[in-house]
Design an enzyme around this catalytic site. Sequence first.
Site: not given
Length: 134
Positions: A7, A44, A69
Amino acid sequence: MIEGLSHITLIFTDLERTSRLFSDIFEAEEVYDSGAKKHSLFKEKFFLIIGVWVVIMESEDIKSETYHHVAFKISDSEYDIYKEKLGAFDIRMRESRPRIEGEGRSLYFYDYDNNLFELHTGTLEERLDNYSKM
């Protein structure tokens, strides 16, 4: 052995505002919202963006802009569509870096919390091919 990407987690100051940005620009599917609960360090939300698990957390401790990024692939035919969509948000777009012809175009933008995203039309294979011709 590394099995693959698990993730991506990014920190933001306003989960709701970021959720709207993610839904519109990335067509993200929200799959979890902790609400007031804090199972992790912060409140979250979990999203799926093209099948990738992306976590956004809320904190006031945001650093200044960097070139760190996450880049998402878009088709060249949709470049102007995304440029127009991004223009509808109160965010700063960054000029694309100088590119070698044939390696694709990029739209860079900072979200409300200085996270940098890129929408890129090229592929790794195209970039490597163009670099090898130099």
